[in-house]
Enzyme design. Structure first.
Site, mmCIF file in Angstrom:
data_model
loop_
_atom_site.group_PDB
_atom_site.id
_atom_site.type_symbol
_atom_site.label_atom_id
_atom_site.label_comp_id
_atom_site.label_asym_id
_atom_site.label_seq_id
_atom_site.Cartn_x
_atom_site.Cartn_y
_atom_site.Cartn_z
ATOM 1 C CG HIS A 11 -1.811 -1.191 1.294
ATOM 2 N ND1 HIS A 11 -1.368 -2.419 1.722
ATOM 3 C CD2 HIS A 11 -3.123 -1.332 0.983
ATOM 4 C CE1 HIS A 11 -2.373 -3.281 1.679
ATOM 5 N NE2 HIS A 11 -3.451 -2.662 1.235
ATOM 6 C CG LEU A 101 -9.011 -0.894 8.152
ATOM 7 C CD1 LEU A 101 -9.787 -0.437 6.919
ATOM 8 C CD2 LEU A 101 -7.719 -0.110 8.292
ATOM 9 C CG ASN A 170 -6.944 9.418 2.047
ATOM 10 O OD1 ASN A 170 -8.112 9.049 2.146
ATOM 11 N ND2 ASN A 170 -5.915 8.590 2.158
ATOM 12 C CB ILE A 172 -9.116 7.972 -1.421
ATOM 13 C CG1 ILE A 172 -9.170 9.139 -2.414
ATOM 14 C CG2 ILE A 172 -8.878 6.646 -2.143
ATOM 15 C CD1 ILE A 172 -10.181 8.990 -3.537
ATOM 16 C CD GLU A 395 -21.142 -6.509 23.733
ATOM 17 O OE1 GLU A 395 -21.130 -5.829 22.673
ATOM 18 O OE2 GLU A 395 -22.138 -6.558 24.480
ATOM 19 C CG ASP A 453 -32.378 -14.080 28.212
ATOM 20 O OD1 ASP A 453 -33.488 -13.498 28.254
ATOM 21 O OD2 ASP A 453 -31.436 -13.798 28.971
ATOM 22 N NE ARG A 504 -29.815 -16.968 34.225
ATOM 23 C CZ ARG A 504 -31.108 -17.249 34.278
ATOM 24 N NH1 ARG A 504 -31.590 -18.270 33.592
ATOM 25 N NH2 ARG A 504 -31.913 -16.521 34.993
HETATM 26 C C1 LIG Z 1 -11.853 -4.571 9.314
HETATM 27 C C2 LIG Z 1 -11.267 -4.415 7.966
HETATM 28 N N1 LIG Z 1 -12.070 -4.434 6.892
HETATM 29 C C3 LIG Z 1 -11.562 -4.325 5.656
HETATM 30 C C4 LIG Z 1 -10.220 -4.204 5.464
HETATM 31 C C5 LIG Z 1 -9.653 -4.132 4.069
HETATM 32 N N2 LIG Z 1 -9.173 -2.758 3.804
HETATM 33 C C6 LIG Z 1 -7.896 -2.414 3.954
HETATM 34 S S1 LIG Z 1 -7.616 -0.801 3.663
HETATM 35 C C7 LIG Z 1 -9.241 -0.533 3.304
HETATM 36 C C8 LIG Z 1 -9.727 0.833 2.919
HETATM 37 C C9 LIG Z 1 -9.398 1.768 3.981
HETATM 38 O O1 LIG Z 1 -9.610 3.067 3.577
HETATM 39 P P1 LIG Z 1 -8.756 4.198 4.255
HETATM 40 O O2 LIG Z 1 -8.638 3.926 5.690
HETATM 41 O O3 LIG Z 1 -9.332 5.479 3.838
HETATM 42 O O4 LIG Z 1 -7.316 3.971 3.648
HETATM 43 P P2 LIG Z 1 -6.607 4.763 2.470
HETATM 44 O O5 LIG Z 1 -7.157 4.208 1.187
HETATM 45 O O6 LIG Z 1 -6.911 6.190 2.629
HETATM 46 O O7 LIG Z 1 -5.190 4.405 2.641
HETATM 47 C C10 LIG Z 1 -9.966 -1.700 3.417
HETATM 48 C C11 LIG Z 1 -11.409 -1.818 3.168
HETATM 49 C C12 LIG Z 1 -9.405 -4.208 6.614
HETATM 50 N N3 LIG Z 1 -8.080 -4.112 6.542
HETATM 51 N N4 LIG Z 1 -9.950 -4.281 7.845
HETATM 52 MG MG LIG Z 2 -8.717 7.175 3.063
#
Ligand SMILES: Cc1ncc(C[n+]2csc(CCOP(=O)(O)OP(=O)(O)O)c2C)c(N)n1
Ligand SMILES: [Mg+2]
Length: 652
Positions: A11, A101, A170, A172, A395, A453, A504
């Protein structure tokens, strides 16, 4: 750009877009010592958008960490320090594993809680021995993820003023311009959480970035700095587009970027002047030396506090930490008392409370059900130091925050929820396991026996899922004695998380021999030896141990010798030597039945082709617990029938 190109994958976009921010932050702001990445009073830095790993590796390399240019050249290659996403424990200066993420952001909240509680506990007038900040960079993705909403909300409520989040705004993400799927006013959202927000910072203007970072230090709230940046900055055709996000730029674009950025050096060639300007080693060593001197004076002025802080930093448990816990196990062994294992767990915590000050507990709004609060626990709030966190109904954030607490050092976190809602936190459980952090996960209401439940709350496949997770130790104790041994194991374990899976409902306390008692710690042991010739073995866990014992008694009355093995921890049992395992489960006995009110898949490795499992491979049902168990066949009579079946088949 060059490392990604060399790897032919990775990346480049975020690292290029954040390079200007990184330069200011790393050289002028971050308090660190590249020669000692473990220095305790360093600032903690988290790259929550872990796909931008090349930014972190570049900064570590340039500022003087043990990340060489060869390591950079080996980005993403087998056994290199510079993995695709930053891996905790594999690369100096990487404080936590990121990539999923949003989780790094929640880890950072945990770091900030840890710092503040240690400061509140140990700092004295003129002795700010704990005084560092937590910085976290997030991208759009992190802020879209629900976990960042959970964690930001709690961080605002707790007023974590030494937490600063830099938002790489950014516009994007992978699918393109985010306006079409991420359009709220993020700044307003964070203000509503109780954060201070600094808007419209040009992420390519070093002076503006420096001003914002300086202003963030002055706040009495956590701060979000919204830096507008251009993804892939400098790559003329790809910058500002999703094309820069996650693929090598290509040789042509790389050379055009060199021209645009006015950079004439070959790939991986860095002029000495740049290295000299970036080298943070002398300044870092000086900072650590000043702190060491402060600590020396602190040891003289406040010897007791200093001894305790040194112990906490070293991660050594206090002498005699487990005496009361072990005594509880012993007294439960001598005077068996039927109890819900969640209440057994509460007794364990009462036995530990105060004796292990690094324990920091909590629950996701189920304190009274999880029984996670011990006598004498104090609430941790914005105003007051404490050792009990009400995480609210969060959680996932709770589990990622507790990962941060464990990673920071000085704490052993534990936290509770219902076993079924482990799934909301699942990926943080996975990362705890991947990173091998000591995080204790208390999961109560562990089977359909929870009752009314109903199926939304009744775990089925969750135990199998936990057991399938590498490095995670899972315990499902049957009574107070086993629960106390499980807690002992969880706290003593330094190299990974432990899940404690608890009932429980009341469970029957077992009577067992001394040999059996001392063998609980081996994960599986002979609870009830067979009467007469050994014809079959029944293996059970938790609340089903009593069923197994009941079935064995009935079968003994009919002259069938059945051994009952209690196996509170499959992973701990599997780690025992072969001779011990053979003594518990002799290979020659193939008539075996496992009993557990959950998915059967954990058990076939133990019962083999000739055995059977009494378990539940469907969703549960809403009914009083005993009726739900009966309806699904988890009864003494069914165990008896199934054992008879395997015994008959074995002798046919
Ligand atoms: C939980 C999770 N879902 C999906 C991804 C796959 N993924 C990696 S980067 C990304 C896009 C992230 O966008 P952004 O944070 O704006 O990164 P940029 O393109 O600006 O570097 C995705 C969907 C991941 N790494 N983690
Ligand atoms: Mg971005």
């Amino acid at each position: 750009m060059d490392a990604v190109q060399q790897a032919t994958c990775g990346h480049p976009g975020a690292p290029m877009g954040l390079a200007d921010v990184g330069e200011v932050f790393w050289r002028e702001v971050l308090k660190h010592n590249p020669n000692n990445p473990q220095w305790f009073d360093r600032d903690r830095f988290v790259l929550s958008n872990g796909h931008a790993s090349m930014l972190l590796y570049s900064m570590l390399h340039l500022s003087g960490y043990a990340v060489s240019i060869d390591d950079i050249k080996r980005f993403r290659q087998l056994h290199s320090k510079t993995a695709g996403h930053p891996e905790y424990g594999e690369c100096p200066g990487v404080e936590t594993t990121t990539g999923p993420l949003g989780q790094g952001f929640a880890n950072a909240v945990g770091f900030a809680i840890a710092e503040r509680e240690l400061a509140r506990t140990f700092n004295r007038d003129g002795f700010e021995v704990v005084d560092h900040r937590t910085w976290v960079i997030v991208g759009d993705g992190c802020l879209m993820e629900g976990i960042s909403h959970e964690a930001a909300s709690l961080a605002g409520t707790l007023g974590l003023s030494k937490l600063v989040c830099i938002y790489d705004d950014n516009g994007i993400s992978i699918d393109g311009k985010v306006d079409a799927w991420f359009s709220e006013d993020v700044g307003a959202r964070f203000e509503a959480y109780g954060w201070h927000v600094i808007r419209n910072v040009d992420g390519h203007d070093p002076a503006a970035v420096a001003r914002a970072l300086a202003a963030a230090r002055e706040q009495n709230k956590p701060t979000l700095i919204r830096c507008r940046t251009v993804i892939g900055f400098g790559a003329p055709h790809k910058q500002g587009t999703a094309d820069a996000h996650g693929a090598a730029l290509g040789a042509d674009e790389v050379s055009l970027a060199r021209r645009t950025l006015n950079w004439s050096y070959a790939p991986f060639e860095i002029p000495d002047a740049i290295y000299r300007e970036w080298d943070c080693r002398a300044a870092g060593a000086q900072r650590e030396r000043a702190w060491n001197e402060l600590m020396d004076r602190y040891r003289v002025a406040h010897p007791a506090a200093a001894r305790e802080l040194d112990r906490r930093i070293a991660g050594r448990l206090p002498d005699g930490w487990s005496d009361a816990l072990d005594a509880l196990a012993r007294s439960a062994q001598e005077k068996p008392e039927d109890l819900e294992t969640r209440k057994s767990s509460q007794r364990c915590l009462d036995a530990l409370g105060g004796k292990v000050p690094e324990l920091i507990g909590g629950s996701a709004d189920l304190t009274g059900s999880n029984n996670t609060r011990w006598k004498g626990a104090k609430d941790l709030t914005a105003e007051a130091c404490g050792d009990y966190v009400s995480y609210g109904v969060r959680e996932f954030a709770m589990t990622a925050i507790t990962n941060g607490l464990a990673l920071h050092g000085g704490f052993i976190p534990f936290s509770g929820t219902f076993l079924i809602f482990m799934e909301y936190a699942r990926n943080a459980v996975r990362l705890a396991s991947l990173m091998k952090v000591r995080n204790i996960l208390v999961y109560t209401h562990d089977s359909v026996a929870l009752g009314e439940d109903g199926p939304t709350h009744q775990p089925i496949e969750q135990l199998a899922n936990l057991r399938a997770t590498p490095n995670l130790s899972t315990w499902r104790p049957c009574d107070t004695a086993e629960t106390a041994v499980a807690w002992h194991a969880a706290i003593a374990r330094k190299d990974g998380p432990t899940a404690l899976v608890l009932t429980r409902q009341k469970t029957k306390a077992q009577t067992r021999s001394e040999t059996a008692f001392v063998s609980i710690a081996r994960g599986g042991y002979v609870l009830v030896p067979e009467t007469g010739a050994l014809r079959a073995i029944v293996i059970a866990t938790g609340s089903e141990v009593a069923l197994a014992v009941g079935a064995a008694q009935k079968l003994a009355n009919d002259g069938i010798g059945v051994r009952v093995v209690s196996m509170p921890s499959v992973d701990v049992f599997l780690a025992q030597d072969d001779a011990y395992r053979e003594s518990v489960l002799p290979r020659s006995v193939r008539a075996r039945v496992a009993v557990e009110a959950g998915h059967t898949s954990s058990w076939y490795r133990f019962v083999g082709l000739d055995g059977a499992v009494v378990g539940i491979d469907r969703f549960g049902l809403s009914a009083p617990g005993p009726q739900a168990m009966a309806e699904l066949g988890v009864t003494v009579d069914n165990v008896v029938a199934v054992v008879r079946g395997v015994v008959k088949a074995a002798s046919a």
